[in-house]
Design an enzyme around this catalytic site. Structure first.
Site, PDB file in Angstrom:
ATOM      1  N   CYS A 140      28.482  22.007  29.307  1.00 12.87           N
ATOM      2  CA  CYS A 140      29.080  23.341  29.244  1.00 12.87           C
ATOM      3  C   CYS A 140      29.278  23.784  27.792  1.00 12.87           C
ATOM      4  O   CYS A 140      30.242  23.374  27.140  1.00 12.87           O
ATOM      5  CB  CYS A 140      30.415  23.338  29.998  1.00 12.87           C
ATOM      6  SG  CYS A 140      31.221  24.946  30.003  1.00 12.87           S
ATOM      7  N   CYS A 143      32.445  25.790  27.148  1.00 14.33           N
ATOM      8  CA  CYS A 143      33.661  24.965  27.138  1.00 14.33           C
ATOM      9  C   CYS A 143      33.755  24.148  25.855  1.00 14.33           C
ATOM     10  O   CYS A 143      34.819  24.031  25.263  1.00 14.33           O
ATOM     11  CB  CYS A 143      33.656  23.977  28.300  1.00 14.33           C
ATOM     12  SG  CYS A 143      33.242  24.690  29.887  1.00 14.33           S
ATOM     13  N   ASP A 144      32.650  23.549  25.444  1.00 16.56           N
ATOM     14  CA  ASP A 144      32.722  22.510  24.409  1.00 16.56           C
ATOM     15  C   ASP A 144      32.053  22.868  23.093  1.00 16.56           C
ATOM     16  O   ASP A 144      32.196  22.124  22.121  1.00 16.56           O
ATOM     17  CB  ASP A 144      32.094  21.207  24.955  1.00 16.56           C
ATOM     18  CG  ASP A 144      32.910  20.661  26.121  1.00 16.56           C
ATOM     19  OD1 ASP A 144      34.131  20.878  26.134  1.00 16.56           O
ATOM     20  OD2 ASP A 144      32.317  20.037  27.014  1.00 16.56           O
TER      21      ASP A 144
HETATM   22  C1  LIG Z   1      32.708  18.370  31.200  1.00 17.83           C
HETATM   23  C2  LIG Z   1      33.250  19.726  31.580  1.00 17.83           C
HETATM   24  C3  LIG Z   1      34.082  20.383  30.708  1.00 17.83           C
HETATM   25  C4  LIG Z   1      34.597  21.630  31.048  1.00 17.83           C
HETATM   26  N1  LIG Z   1      35.449  22.231  30.184  1.00 17.83           N
HETATM   27  C5  LIG Z   1      35.970  23.438  30.505  1.00 17.83           C
HETATM   28  C6  LIG Z   1      36.871  24.087  29.625  1.00 17.83           C
HETATM   29  O1  LIG Z   1      37.191  23.583  28.540  1.00 17.83           O
HETATM   30  N2  LIG Z   1      37.358  25.285  30.010  1.00 17.83           N
HETATM   31  C7  LIG Z   1      37.013  25.883  31.190  1.00 17.83           C
HETATM   32  O2  LIG Z   1      37.515  26.971  31.495  1.00 17.83           O
HETATM   33  N3  LIG Z   1      36.157  25.293  32.038  1.00 17.83           N
HETATM   34  C8  LIG Z   1      35.624  24.088  31.722  1.00 17.83           C
HETATM   35  N4  LIG Z   1      34.735  23.494  32.567  1.00 17.83           N
HETATM   36  C9  LIG Z   1      34.353  24.194  33.800  1.00 17.83           C
HETATM   37  C10 LIG Z   1      35.457  24.021  34.848  1.00 17.83           C
HETATM   38  O3  LIG Z   1      35.752  22.646  34.973  1.00 17.83           O
HETATM   39  C11 LIG Z   1      35.022  24.589  36.182  1.00 17.83           C
HETATM   40  O4  LIG Z   1      34.621  25.932  36.029  1.00 17.83           O
HETATM   41  C12 LIG Z   1      36.169  24.523  37.188  1.00 17.83           C
HETATM   42  O5  LIG Z   1      36.650  23.203  37.311  1.00 17.83           O
HETATM   43  C13 LIG Z   1      35.736  25.023  38.569  1.00 17.83           C
HETATM   44  O6  LIG Z   1      36.828  24.890  39.403  1.00 17.83           O
HETATM   45  P1  LIG Z   1      36.687  24.816  40.995  1.00 17.83           P
HETATM   46  O7  LIG Z   1      38.080  24.737  41.486  1.00 17.83           O
HETATM   47  O8  LIG Z   1      35.817  25.897  41.478  1.00 17.83           O
HETATM   48  O9  LIG Z   1      35.903  23.494  41.311  1.00 17.83           O
HETATM   49  P2  LIG Z   1      35.925  21.961  40.770  1.00 17.83           P
HETATM   50  O10 LIG Z   1      36.768  21.799  39.567  1.00 17.83           O
HETATM   51  O11 LIG Z   1      34.503  21.617  40.708  1.00 17.83           O
HETATM   52  O12 LIG Z   1      36.629  21.223  41.977  1.00 17.83           O
HETATM   53  C14 LIG Z   1      35.991  21.064  43.198  1.00 17.83           C
HETATM   54  C15 LIG Z   1      36.904  20.278  44.114  1.00 17.83           C
HETATM   55  O13 LIG Z   1      36.370  20.296  45.437  1.00 17.83           O
HETATM   56  C16 LIG Z   1      36.485  18.991  46.000  1.00 17.83           C
HETATM   57  N5  LIG Z   1      35.468  18.911  47.058  1.00 17.83           N
HETATM   58  C17 LIG Z   1      34.133  19.147  46.979  1.00 17.83           C
HETATM   59  N6  LIG Z   1      33.563  18.981  48.192  1.00 17.83           N
HETATM   60  C18 LIG Z   1      34.560  18.637  49.049  1.00 17.83           C
HETATM   61  C19 LIG Z   1      34.630  18.315  50.437  1.00 17.83           C
HETATM   62  N7  LIG Z   1      33.524  18.329  51.216  1.00 17.83           N
HETATM   63  N8  LIG Z   1      35.830  17.997  50.983  1.00 17.83           N
HETATM   64  C20 LIG Z   1      36.963  18.003  50.217  1.00 17.83           C
HETATM   65  N9  LIG Z   1      36.960  18.306  48.904  1.00 17.83           N
HETATM   66  C21 LIG Z   1      35.778  18.604  48.326  1.00 17.83           C
HETATM   67  C22 LIG Z   1      36.308  18.047  44.831  1.00 17.83           C
HETATM   68  O14 LIG Z   1      36.858  16.764  45.115  1.00 17.83           O
HETATM   69  C23 LIG Z   1      37.086  18.804  43.741  1.00 17.83           C
HETATM   70  O15 LIG Z   1      38.440  18.490  43.846  1.00 17.83           O
HETATM   71  C24 LIG Z   1      34.228  22.243  32.272  1.00 17.83           C
HETATM   72  C25 LIG Z   1      33.366  21.583  33.152  1.00 17.83           C
HETATM   73  C26 LIG Z   1      32.873  20.344  32.816  1.00 17.83           C
HETATM   74  C27 LIG Z   1      31.971  19.606  33.781  1.00 17.83           C
END
Ligand SMILES: Cc1cc2nc3c(=O)[nH]c(=O)nc-3n(C[C@H](O)[C@H](O)[C@H](O)COP(=O)(O)OP(=O)(O)OC[C@H]3O[C@@H](n4cnc5c(N)ncnc54)[C@H](O)[C@@H]3O)c2cc1C
Length: 326
Positions: A140, A143-144
């Protein structure tokens, strides 16, 4: 003997910023949300050290700490946070059926999907090692990228997102080397042209990563090879960005929800509604554009508000307390 079926007013699938924000809003609207965390409690942010762009943390915060705080905030309003993986759904009727770990069956008035997306990596041992160490591998740039100001980085990828990310990095970094596996970009002409015309981006075609080099703690370079000539060379770099796409975690919904060609859930524009009434989506599971914690949280809020309004309009045709029946 039939297994006990639980009835839930609002079921939230996923424990990233989208899921926990949906939970905070749903709980405060008295929807008694039940949230399943899945295999990655806290979501993608638990894999990163520093989050500096989420509003409210002027000094920054580590991803795991931030997600613990979001969980606590959701629990403060009595969200029922549970361990478990949703393995199957049936959205064909008025009551939405969901199975946890293939056994427990739950009947839900509303479902909020916050299952996120997973960044794709090359799968090299050295890449995974420095990714886990938080030592210079990232999927990302937005992000980084900031952590690599005035440094030299390498980015892998050839699509529109890779071009977007390379261009973003070029504004922060001294030099960006872009590795393109084929002899041309997959990206649209306009995106490829933008990268080609940026002075501090060097593009290496027919070039693949052999190894991410490091000192045991942080990345120091990348060993690449030309897949036509097999020639190898090392590129000095402190950051290795992988921009080869994401996979939304939406396979279990594909029989019921409209997905785009990559698998992202299609929401009704400006809302968190899906094509199935009572089923809402938030976060990266529906977002291939912004993919940020703050946008995930924002759409989590939208999903809970949409769910609350749906229930109010429906006027509880179904008994809505979190009770069970056999
Ligand atoms: C290395 C890295 C660094 C990042 N740094 C930043 C940053 O500095 N700032 C920023 O704004 N964004 C950052 N991001 C992006 C950010 O992490 C994502 O945009 C954000 O986490 C998305 O949130 P979400 O809730 O949609 O999903 P996610 O964070 O992807 O969470 C998905 C959840 O769904 C659960 N899940 C999936 N399938 C199932 C299922 N079948 N049953 C039950 N649970 C399930 C998983 O266990 C997880 O808890 C970064 C991403 C990465 C990979």
């Amino acid at each position: 003997m039939s297994e006990t079926i639980e009835k839930v007013k609002c079921l939230i699938i996923g424990s990233g910023p989208a899921g926990y924000t949906a939970a905070i809003y749903a709980a405060r609207a008295n929807m008694k949300p039940v949230l399943y965390q899945g295999s990655q409690p806290g979501g993608q942010l638990t894999t990163t050290n520093e989050v500096e762009n989420f509003p409210g943390y002027p000094e920054g915060i580590t991803g795991p700490e931030m997600m613990i705080e979001l969980q606590k905030q959701a629990e403060r309003f009595e969200t029922d946070v549970r361990d478990g993986w949703i393995t199957k759904v049936d959205f064909s009727g008025d009551i939405h059926k969901v199975w946890v770990n293939d056994t427990k069956e739950i009947h839900c008035n509303t479902v909020i999907i916050s299952t996120g997306a997973s960044a794709k990596y090359l799968g090299l041992d050295s890449e995974q090692k420095y990714l886990k160490l938080g030592g210079g591998v990232s999927a990302c740039a937005v992000c980084d990228g900031f952590f690599y100001r005035n440094q030299e980085v390498v980015i892998v990828g050839a699509g529109d997102s890779a071009c977007e990310e390379a261009h973003y990095l070029s504004k922060l970094c001294k030099k960006v080397t872009m590795l393109v596996r084929r002899d041309e970009f997959r990206a649209s002409k306009i995106m490829a042209a933008r990268v080609k015309n940026t002075e501090n981006i060097e593009i290496l075609y027919n070039t693949e990563t052999e190894e991410v080099l490091g000192d045991g703690q942080v990345v120091t370079g990348v060993r690449v090879f030309n897949n036509q000539t097999n020639e190898k060379h090392d590129i000095p770099a402190t950051g290795f960005f992988v921009a080869i796409g994401h996979k939304p975690n939406t396979d279990i919904f594909k029989d019921y929800l409209n997905l785009d060609e990559t698998g992202y859930i299609i929401n009704k524009p400006g809302t968190a509604k899906t094509n199935v009434e009572g089923v809402f989506v938030s976060g990266d599971a529906a977002d291939h554009v912004y993919r940020q914690a703050v946008t995930a949280a924002g759409t989590g809020c939208m999903a809970a508000l949409d769910a609350e309004r749906y229930l109010a309009a429906k006027d509880a045709t179904f008994e809505v307390s979190t009770s069970t029946y056999n």
